[in-house]
Design an enzyme around this catalytic site. Structure first.
Site, PDB file in Angstrom:
ATOM      1  N   GLU A  21       0.832  -1.201   0.000  1.00 38.64           N
ATOM      2  CA  GLU A  21       0.000   0.000   0.000  1.00 38.64           C
ATOM      3  C   GLU A  21       0.869   1.254   0.000  1.00 38.64           C
ATOM      4  OE1 GLU A  21      -3.963  -0.930   2.445  1.00 38.64           O
ATOM      5  OE2 GLU A  21      -2.128  -1.271   3.614  1.00 38.64           O
ATOM      6  N   LYS A  99     -11.966   3.469   1.303  1.00 36.51           N
ATOM      7  CA  LYS A  99     -10.779   2.804   0.775  1.00 36.51           C
ATOM      8  C   LYS A  99     -11.258   1.586  -0.005  1.00 36.51           C
ATOM      9  CE  LYS A  99      -6.392   0.963   2.457  1.00 36.51           C
ATOM     10  NZ  LYS A  99      -5.544   0.801   3.641  1.00 36.51           N
TER      11      LYS A  99
END
Length: 123
Positions: A21, A99
């Site tokens: 990420e 997200k």
């Protein structure tokens, strides 16, 4: 109390706990709801009587693209505090952060968190 909403702001960020990420990044989407007494304050069709949502958007964009957190909860909390300080005429703010690339084995659209805060007048 009036509401000003900026919906579905999308940003490519590098927030997250996992190395992938932080390296590859992912899209976050934000909604901002600003409580402002439009009914009482905006009387003359004059931008100075309201909150410039262009300015608010720019503040959000600058913040989200310049900060990286492990948790979107932290991003939301810190952004909320920044907005309350930067725009003291806004009575209350609610932020929703979504997200989409979440490492969970399951079928879903996104994970969303929501935070809210009010002005602390008279501190």
């Amino acid at each position: 109390m009036g509401k000003i909403r900026i919906n579905n702001m999308s940003f490519h960020t590098y927030n997250g706990v996992f190395a992938e990420e932080k390296k590859l990044g992912q899209r976050l989407q934000l909604d901002a709801e600003l409580s402002y007494p439009i009914e009482q304050v905006v009387q003359h069709d004059d931008l100075t009587e309201t909150v410039s949502y262009a300015d608010v958007y720019q503040t959000i964009e600058d913040f989200v693209l310049s900060k990286n957190y492990n948790l979107i909860e932290s991003l939301a909390n810190h952004l909320l505090q920044q907005l309350l300080v930067t725009y003291p005429t806004i009575e209350a703010i609610t932020l929703r952060v979504r997200k989409y690339s979440v490492p969970i084995a399951g079928i879903f659209d996104n994970v969303e968190i929501e935070v809210s805060g009010v002005q602390q007048h008279g501190k």
